[in-house]
Design a protein around this motif. Structure first.
Motif, PDB file in Angstrom:
ATOM      1  N   ALA A   7       0.855  -1.187   0.000  1.00  0.00           N
ATOM      2  CA  ALA A   7       0.000   0.000   0.000  1.00  0.00           C
ATOM      3  C   ALA A   7       0.890   1.236   0.000  1.00  0.00           C
ATOM      4  CB  ALA A   7      -0.908   0.009   1.222  1.00  0.00           C
ATOM      5  N   ALA A   8       0.747   2.059  -1.022  1.00  0.00           N
ATOM      6  CA  ALA A   8       1.472   3.327  -1.116  1.00  0.00           C
ATOM      7  C   ALA A   8       0.541   4.393  -0.548  1.00  0.00           C
ATOM      8  CB  ALA A   8       1.828   3.625  -2.567  1.00  0.00           C
ATOM      9  N   PHE A   9       0.796   4.795   0.680  1.00  0.00           N
ATOM     10  CA  PHE A   9      -0.122   5.658   1.433  1.00  0.00           C
ATOM     11  C   PHE A   9       0.510   7.030   1.610  1.00  0.00           C
ATOM     12  CE2 PHE A   9      -2.156   6.385   5.835  1.00  0.00           C
ATOM     13  CZ  PHE A   9      -3.300   6.925   5.283  1.00  0.00           C
ATOM     14  N   TYR A  71       4.017   1.721   2.658  1.00  0.00           N
ATOM     15  CA  TYR A  71       4.873   2.861   2.951  1.00  0.00           C
ATOM     16  C   TYR A  71       3.983   4.022   3.319  1.00  0.00           C
ATOM     17  CZ  TYR A  71       4.661   5.394  -1.663  1.00  0.00           C
ATOM     18  OH  TYR A  71       4.300   6.109  -2.792  1.00  0.00           O
ATOM     19  N   ILE A  72       4.495   4.859   4.208  1.00  0.00           N
ATOM     20  CA  ILE A  72       3.776   6.051   4.660  1.00  0.00           C
ATOM     21  C   ILE A  72       4.548   7.259   4.176  1.00  0.00           C
ATOM     22  CG2 ILE A  72       3.024   7.402   6.657  1.00  0.00           C
ATOM     23  CD1 ILE A  72       2.844   4.748   8.216  1.00  0.00           C
ATOM     24  N   GLU A  73       3.875   8.130   3.438  1.00  0.00           N
ATOM     25  CA  GLU A  73       4.505   9.331   2.884  1.00  0.00           C
ATOM     26  C   GLU A  73       3.575  10.514   3.122  1.00  0.00           C
ATOM     27  OE1 GLU A  73       4.430  12.495   0.452  1.00  0.00           O
ATOM     28  OE2 GLU A  73       3.305  10.852  -0.476  1.00  0.00           O
ATOM     29  N   ALA A  90       2.943  13.120  15.899  1.00  0.00           N
ATOM     30  CA  ALA A  90       1.923  12.295  16.567  1.00  0.00           C
ATOM     31  C   ALA A  90       1.046  11.580  15.537  1.00  0.00           C
ATOM     32  CB  ALA A  90       1.067  13.163  17.491  1.00  0.00           C
ATOM     33  N   ASN A  91       0.693  12.273  14.461  1.00  0.00           N
ATOM     34  CA  ASN A  91      -0.135  11.657  13.411  1.00  0.00           C
ATOM     35  C   ASN A  91       0.616  10.514  12.732  1.00  0.00           C
ATOM     36  OD1 ASN A  91      -2.107  13.560  13.963  1.00  0.00           O
ATOM     37  ND2 ASN A  91      -1.554  14.884  12.262  1.00  0.00           N
ATOM     38  N   LEU A  92       1.877  10.748  12.393  1.00  0.00           N
ATOM     39  CA  LEU A  92       2.681   9.700  11.764  1.00  0.00           C
ATOM     40  C   LEU A  92       2.845   8.514  12.699  1.00  0.00           C
ATOM     41  CD1 LEU A  92       5.431  11.916  10.091  1.00  0.00           C
ATOM     42  CD2 LEU A  92       3.620  10.647   8.909  1.00  0.00           C
ATOM     43  N   ILE A 104       1.228  -5.309   9.677  1.00  0.00           N
ATOM     44  CA  ILE A 104       1.661  -4.867   8.346  1.00  0.00           C
ATOM     45  C   ILE A 104       2.982  -4.106   8.478  1.00  0.00           C
ATOM     46  CG2 ILE A 104       1.066  -3.436   6.340  1.00  0.00           C
ATOM     47  CD1 ILE A 104      -1.940  -3.882   7.207  1.00  0.00           C
ATOM     48  N   PRO A 105       4.079  -4.644   7.924  1.00  0.00           N
ATOM     49  CA  PRO A 105       5.359  -3.931   7.981  1.00  0.00           C
ATOM     50  C   PRO A 105       5.287  -2.591   7.252  1.00  0.00           C
ATOM     51  CG  PRO A 105       5.659  -6.193   7.199  1.00  0.00           C
ATOM     52  CD  PRO A 105       4.187  -5.920   7.227  1.00  0.00           C
ATOM     53  N   VAL A 106       6.005  -1.602   7.787  1.00  0.00           N
ATOM     54  CA  VAL A 106       5.939  -0.233   7.269  1.00  0.00           C
ATOM     55  C   VAL A 106       7.331   0.301   6.975  1.00  0.00           C
ATOM     56  CG1 VAL A 106       5.391   2.144   7.933  1.00  0.00           C
ATOM     57  CG2 VAL A 106       3.814   0.339   8.499  1.00  0.00           C
TER      58      VAL A 106
END
Length: 187
Positions: A7-9, A71-73, A90-92, A104-106
């Motif tokens: 998931a490209a988030f 991934y978180i972007e 805090a959000n991240l 789920i690995p990030v």
């Protein structure tokens, strides 16, 4: 090797604002990974204009899609709007924690403020990604725009969103980190 769904988030840098779908960061990254022999499918959950707070509202949908990894972007829009770096952090942290709770690995992608960002704000903002990665023991690619900096030839006319060539440079630079990340995921 089993197929991995990623998931490209993220925000517009993930969505591919102003670009054809095949030139977006997730699409180019997927092609590079496939060429390297990874059996991977990247689902683009990027949405232009979103801050990290906006991303939290969509987080459950991304997790419910059942990716093997993500991934978180987020952070660019927070930075442009000079949002409190502690709130962005805090959000991240909540995003990373939610993915981890779901098993789920990030991989966290960091954003370095552009030159027009006030220096005092910039120095505080730069710290948040490493702090979140350290706290949750997740891999970090610290500078999403590494290699394109603020070179106009790598940007669309708005000077903020990378063009297709800019995205290619970004993918080239982050590729080793993504390769190591995917290799670390148990089958």
């Amino acid at each position: 090797m089993a197929k991995i769904t990623l998931a490209a988030f993220g925000d517009s840098l993930t969505e591919g604002y102003g670009l054809p779908a095949y030139s977006s960061l997730p699409a180019q990254l997927e092609r590079w990974l496939l060429e390297e022999g990874f059996h991977v499918e990247i689902n683009n959950f990027g949405l232009s204009g979103e801050t990290s707070a906006d991303g939290l509202f969509r987080l459950a949908d991304v997790i419910e899609s059942g990716p093997d990894a993500a991934y978180i972007e987020f952070g660019a829009n927070d930075c442009f709007q000079l949002m409190d770096p502690e709130q962005t952090k805090a959000n991240l942290a909540r995003m990373v924690e939610a993915f981890q709770e779901a098993g789920i690995p990030v991989l966290l992608l960091g954003f370095k403020p552009m030159n027009f960002t006030p220096q005092s704000y910039s120095s505080e903002f730069k710290k948040i990604f490493a702090e979140v990665a350290d706290k949750f023991k997740v891999p970090l690619y610290p500078d999403l725009t590494k290699g394109i900096g603020e070179k106009p030839e790598y940007y669309q006319p708005d000077g903020v969103h990378p063009n297709s060539e800019g995205v290619t440079v970004m993918v080239s630079n982050m590729f080793p980190e993504f390769k190591a990340f995917l290799e670390s995921i148990p089958e």
